[in-house]
Write a protein that holds these residues in place. Structure first.
Motif, PDB file in Angstrom:
ATOM      1  N   ASP A  91      39.204  35.286  44.251  1.00 46.42           N
ATOM      2  CA  ASP A  91      40.134  35.304  45.375  1.00 46.42           C
ATOM      3  C   ASP A  91      39.387  34.845  46.622  1.00 46.42           C
ATOM      4  O   ASP A  91      38.207  34.481  46.567  1.00 46.42           O
ATOM      5  N   GLU A  92      40.036  34.872  47.747  1.00 50.50           N
ATOM      6  CA  GLU A  92      39.431  34.333  48.961  1.00 50.50           C
ATOM      7  C   GLU A  92      38.244  35.135  49.464  1.00 50.50           C
ATOM      8  O   GLU A  92      37.476  34.668  50.327  1.00 50.50           O
ATOM      9  N   ASN A  93      38.060  36.363  48.928  1.00 51.46           N
ATOM     10  CA  ASN A  93      36.939  37.203  49.348  1.00 51.46           C
ATOM     11  C   ASN A  93      35.827  37.278  48.309  1.00 51.46           C
ATOM     12  O   ASN A  93      34.897  38.082  48.449  1.00 51.46           O
ATOM     13  N   GLY A  94      35.960  36.499  47.254  1.00 48.88           N
ATOM     14  CA  GLY A  94      34.930  36.491  46.226  1.00 48.88           C
ATOM     15  C   GLY A  94      35.154  37.514  45.133  1.00 48.88           C
ATOM     16  O   GLY A  94      34.289  37.677  44.261  1.00 48.88           O
ATOM     17  N   TYR A  95      36.294  38.202  45.130  1.00 47.79           N
ATOM     18  CA  TYR A  95      36.619  39.182  44.103  1.00 47.79           C
ATOM     19  C   TYR A  95      37.581  38.576  43.094  1.00 47.79           C
ATOM     20  O   TYR A  95      38.177  37.509  43.327  1.00 47.79           O
ATOM     21  N   ILE A  96      37.750  39.257  41.998  1.00 53.49           N
ATOM     22  CA  ILE A  96      38.608  38.732  40.943  1.00 53.49           C
ATOM     23  C   ILE A  96      40.044  38.602  41.434  1.00 53.49           C
ATOM     24  O   ILE A  96      40.527  39.398  42.259  1.00 53.49           O
ATOM     25  N   LEU A  97      40.717  37.567  40.936  1.00 55.12           N
ATOM     26  CA  LEU A  97      42.139  37.392  41.260  1.00 55.12           C
ATOM     27  C   LEU A  97      42.966  38.486  40.587  1.00 55.12           C
ATOM     28  O   LEU A  97      42.498  39.146  39.656  1.00 55.12           O
ATOM     29  N   PRO A  98      44.208  38.675  41.014  1.00 56.49           N
ATOM     30  CA  PRO A  98      45.035  39.727  40.414  1.00 56.49           C
ATOM     31  C   PRO A  98      45.165  39.554  38.898  1.00 56.49           C
ATOM     32  O   PRO A  98      45.366  38.445  38.400  1.00 56.49           O
ATOM     33  N   THR A  99      45.073  40.678  38.190  1.00 57.29           N
ATOM     34  CA  THR A  99      45.228  40.651  36.736  1.00 57.29           C
ATOM     35  C   THR A  99      46.570  40.043  36.355  1.00 57.29           C
ATOM     36  O   THR A  99      47.607  40.365  36.939  1.00 57.29           O
ATOM     37  N   GLY A 100      46.514  39.129  35.360  1.00 55.00           N
ATOM     38  CA  GLY A 100      47.745  38.501  34.906  1.00 55.00           C
ATOM     39  C   GLY A 100      48.081  37.212  35.599  1.00 55.00           C
ATOM     40  O   GLY A 100      49.087  36.564  35.254  1.00 55.00           O
ATOM     41  N   SER A 101      47.270  36.815  36.576  1.00 51.81           N
ATOM     42  CA  SER A 101      47.519  35.517  37.217  1.00 51.81           C
ATOM     43  C   SER A 101      47.438  34.423  36.151  1.00 51.81           C
ATOM     44  O   SER A 101      46.492  34.366  35.361  1.00 51.81           O
ATOM     45  N   ALA A 102      48.414  33.512  36.126  1.00 54.39           N
ATOM     46  CA  ALA A 102      48.500  32.496  35.083  1.00 54.39           C
ATOM     47  C   ALA A 102      47.662  31.268  35.427  1.00 54.39           C
ATOM     48  O   ALA A 102      47.630  30.817  36.580  1.00 54.39           O
ATOM     49  N   VAL A 103      46.986  30.719  34.404  1.00 56.24           N
ATOM     50  CA  VAL A 103      46.208  29.485  34.545  1.00 56.24           C
ATOM     51  C   VAL A 103      46.936  28.399  33.756  1.00 56.24           C
ATOM     52  O   VAL A 103      47.069  28.484  32.523  1.00 56.24           O
ATOM     53  N   THR A 104      47.434  27.374  34.439  1.00 53.09           N
ATOM     54  CA  THR A 104      48.201  26.300  33.792  1.00 53.09           C
ATOM     55  C   THR A 104      47.679  24.942  34.274  1.00 53.09           C
ATOM     56  O   THR A 104      46.953  24.849  35.283  1.00 53.09           O
ATOM     57  N   ILE A 105      48.080  23.880  33.567  1.00 50.59           N
ATOM     58  CA  ILE A 105      47.700  22.512  33.914  1.00 50.59           C
ATOM     59  C   ILE A 105      48.966  21.692  34.126  1.00 50.59           C
ATOM     60  O   ILE A 105      49.897  21.733  33.319  1.00 50.59           O
ATOM     61  N   GLU A 106      48.996  20.969  35.207  1.00 47.81           N
ATOM     62  CA  GLU A 106      50.131  20.098  35.506  1.00 47.81           C
ATOM     63  C   GLU A 106      49.654  18.650  35.672  1.00 47.81           C
ATOM     64  O   GLU A 106      48.455  18.378  35.833  1.00 47.81           O
ATOM     65  N   ASN A 107      50.640  17.682  35.648  1.00 42.47           N
ATOM     66  CA  ASN A 107      50.367  16.260  35.883  1.00 42.47           C
ATOM     67  C   ASN A 107      49.354  15.702  34.882  1.00 42.47           C
ATOM     68  O   ASN A 107      48.369  15.058  35.240  1.00 42.47           O
ATOM     69  N   LEU A 108      49.612  15.898  33.604  1.00 40.14           N
ATOM     70  CA  LEU A 108      48.662  15.492  32.575  1.00 40.14           C
ATOM     71  C   LEU A 108      48.605  13.976  32.372  1.00 40.14           C
ATOM     72  O   LEU A 108      47.564  13.424  32.010  1.00 40.14           O
ATOM     73  N   THR A 109      49.742  13.279  32.531  1.00 41.44           N
ATOM     74  CA  THR A 109      49.794  11.810  32.371  1.00 41.44           C
ATOM     75  C   THR A 109      49.200  11.387  31.033  1.00 41.44           C
ATOM     76  O   THR A 109      48.204  10.648  30.963  1.00 41.44           O
TER      77      THR A 109
END
Length: 498
Positions: free
Chosen positions: A411-429
Motif C-alpha cells: 500500500d502507499e505506506n509500505g504495508y500489505i494491501l487489503p486482504t482479498g485485493s484482486a490481481v488481474t491483467i488487462e489490454n493483453l492484445t
C-alpha cells in the motif's frame, strides 16, 4: 310505686349489662366482645361500636365450628358490618395472637374483607413442644376512626404438631452456582441461601422446630449456622459460603432429636477472578481497509478464566484502548470502550477513523483482587492505493518462449494491501499474461510487508525472432481492493513478428 321502682331498676341493670358485654358502646370507644367458650365448640366473639361490628369465628378444615388447633389448622373468619348492618367491604382486618403456641398464615396477620364483609386467615400450631390455650384478636376500623375489636380462644395439644418430614424447598441463586471467595461483585454472589420446610403428616408447615445443618463430606465451603428454628410457615434457611477452591456441595438438614432429614440440591462453586495466564485477546480480521476510509470495522474479543480454568463470572469488566480509530463497547452497541463478560468472554467493535496508523494495537485491561491484568492484539490498517516495484521490459527478440518475472506490491505506506485485493491483467492484445497469486493474502507480520507477484508472459503466436519488425504490446496489471479502489501498472512486451 314499688312496681314502678322495680321496673326502673331492671331497665337500669339491662343498660349497664349491655354496656359491659357484647352489646353496643359509646361512639369512639372500642368494645371487645366476649365469648371464650370451650374446646371443640367453635366459640368466637362479637365486638360492636356505634360505627360497626365484627363477629369472629373459628372452624376446622371441614368447615365445622371448632377451637381445637390441630396440625390441619383452623380458619378464622371476621365478618364486619357497618352501623346499618350492611357488609363492610374492602376494609383491612388485623389479626394478632397472644402466644407463640400458634402462628398466623399469612404471617402479616392482615386480610381484606370481601363483598360479604368477610376476612379470613389461617392458624397453625407453633412450636413442636408447645401446648395450651391462646387468644386470637381481630380488629378493624369499619367507618370513621374508631376501631372495633373482638377475640376468640383456641387450644393446642402436643399430639397435633409432631413433624413428619423436612423438605428441600428452594435455593438462591436459582442456578445454585456461586463464585469463589473474594470473587463477588455486581451480579456475582459468594453465598447461596438454601431453604427447607418442616411439615406434618398433612404437609402443613410447622413453626418453631429446631433444625440442624451439616455437610456430608469435607468441603471448601462453610455454613452460616449449625442450626436454626423454623418460621411461622415451617421454613428455615441456611447460608452456604464459598471458599477458595472450586467444589460441589449438598447440605443435610435434620430435625433436632430425630432421624428425619433432607438433602439439598447441589450447590456449585466454580467461578473466580480472572488471572493473567488465563486471559487472551483475539480479532476477527487480520487487516482492514481503513487508512483511506472511515467506518471500516473489526471485532475484538477477550476471553478470561480463573486460576482453575473456570470461566469468570458474568459481568466481569474488560476495558479496551487503541492507538488508532475508535472503540465501541459491548459488541458495538454501547457508548463505552468496555464490555461485560458472558460465559467468560465479551467483545467490542473497532472502527476506522482519525487518528490513523498502519498497525492498530488494541489493549484490554481487567483486574482481580490484587492486580491489573493486560493483554492485547494487533491488525494491519491497510491503504487502498498500490505501490509497485520496478517491472522490467519483456524482450522476446531472441526467443518466443514464455518468460517469468517477479515484482512486489504494497500500500502507499509500505504495508500489505487489503486482504482479498484482486490481481488481474488487462489490454493483453493477443499476448498471454498470468499472475500468481490472483488476490492479496492475509498479512504475516506486524510490520511493513510487500506481496510478491509472479507474472508469466507469452508473446502472441506471430512472434518470430527472425522477423525484422519489432512489435510492442502494453498489457496492464490492475489491483482492485475490496472497497473498489483500482491501481494500475503498465507492462511492456517487445517481440519480432507481425
Amino acid at each position: 310505686m314499688v312496681k314502678l321502682f322495680k321496673a326502673l331498676t331492671a331497665s337500669l341493670l339491662i343498660a349497664i349489662l349491655a354496656a359491659c358485654g357484647g352489646g353496643g358502646g359509646s361512639a369512639g370507644t372500642p368494645v371487645q366482645g366476649g365469648g371464650t367458650g370451650t374446646g371443640g365448640t367453635g366459640t368466637g366473639g362479637t365486638g360492636t361500636t356505634a360505627n360497626g361490628q365484627i363477629v369472629l369465628s373459628l372452624s376446622d378444615s371441614s368447615g365445622a365450628a371448632s377451637n381445637v388447633l390441630t396440625a390441619a389448622g383452623l380458619t378464622a373468619k371476621a365478618t364486619a358490618t357497618d352501623s346499618t348492618g350492611a357488609p363492610a367491604k374492602n376494609i383491612v382486618v388485623t389479626f394478632t395472637l397472644d402466644s407463640v403456641i400458634a402462628v398466623l398464615s399469612p404471617i402479616s396477620g392482615t386480610a381484606l374483607t370481601d363483598a360479604n364483609g368477610v376476612a379470613q386467615i389461617s392458624l397453625k400450631p407453633g412450636a413442636g413442644a408447645s401446648t395450651g390455650a391462646g387468644t386470637l384478636t381481630a380488629s378493624a376500623t369499619v367507618t370513621g376512626t374508631t376501631a372495633v375489636t373482638t377475640t376468640a380462644t383456641y387450644t393446642v395439644t402436643s399430639a397435633t404438631i409432631t413433624p413428619s418430614a423436612i423438605n428441600f424447598t428452594s435455593a438462591v441463586p436459582a442456578d445454585k452456582s456461586i463464585v469463589l471467595k473474594g470473587s463477588g461483585g455486581n451480579g456475582r454472589t459468594e453465598a447461596a441461601l438454601l431453604t427447607f420446610t418442616v411439615v406434618d403428616s398433612t404437609n402443613a408447615g410447622i413453626a418453631n422446630v429446631k433444625v440442624n445443618f451439616s455437610l456430608p463430606t469435607t468441603n471448601a465451603v462453610t455454613l452460616g449456622a449449625a442450626s436454626g428454628i423454623s418460621d411461622s410457615t415451617g421454613k428455615i434457611t441456611v447460608t452456604v459460603n464459598s471458599g477458595a477452591t472450586p467444589t460441589t456441595v449438598r447440605v443435610i438438614a435434620t430435625i433436632d432429636g430425630t432421624a428425619i432429614s433432607a438433602l439439598s440440591d447441589t450447590v456449585t462453586v466454580t467461578t473466580g477472578q480472572p488471572t493473567q495466564t488465563a486471559m487472551s485477546v483475539s480479532r476477527v480480521k487480520s487487516d482492514i481497509e481503513g487508512i483511506d476510509f472511515d467506518g471500516e470495522t473489526n471485532s475484538v474479543t477477550v476471553s478470561m478464566a480463573d486460576q482453575f480454568g473456570g470461566v469468570v463470572a458474568n459481568g466481569t469488566q474488560a476495558v479496551f484502548t487503541t492507538n488508532a480509530g475508535a472503540i465501541i463497547g459491548d459488541a458495538g452497541t454501547s457508548d463505552t470502550s468496555r464490555c461485560l463478560t458472558v460465559n467468560g468472554t465479551c467483545s467490542v467493535t473497532w472502527r476506522s477513523q482519525n487518528p490513523r496508523a498502519s498497525v492498530v494495537t488494541v489493549l484490554v485491561t481487567s483486574a482481580n483482587a490484587t492486580q491489573t491484568l493486560t493483554s492485547g492484539t494487533f491488525f494491519i490498517n491497510s491503504g487502498s492505493h498500490a505501490q509497485f516495484s520496478t517491472i522490467p521490459v519483456f524482450d522476446f527478440s531472441t526467443s518466443c518462449a514464455p518468460q517469468t518475472i517477479n515484482f512486489t506490491v504494497t500500500d502507499e505506506n509500505g504495508y500489505i494491501l487489503p486482504t482479498g485485493s484482486a490481481v488481474t491483467i488487462e489490454n493483453l492484445t493477443n499476448s498471454t499474461v498470468t499472475a500468481y497469486p490472483t488476490s492479496i493474502p492475509e498479512p504475516s507480520t506486524a510490520g511493513p510487508e510487500a506481496t510478491s507477484v509472479q507474472l508469466t508472459v507469452a508473446p502472441p503466436g506471430t512472434c518470430s525472432p527472425a522477423a525484422a519488425t519489432v512489435v510492442s504490446v502494453k498489457p496492464v496489471v490492475v489491483i482492485t481492493t475490496p472497497k473498489g479502489t483500482r491501481s494500475t501498472k503498465q507492462l511492456t512486451l517487445n517481440y519480432h513478428g507481425s
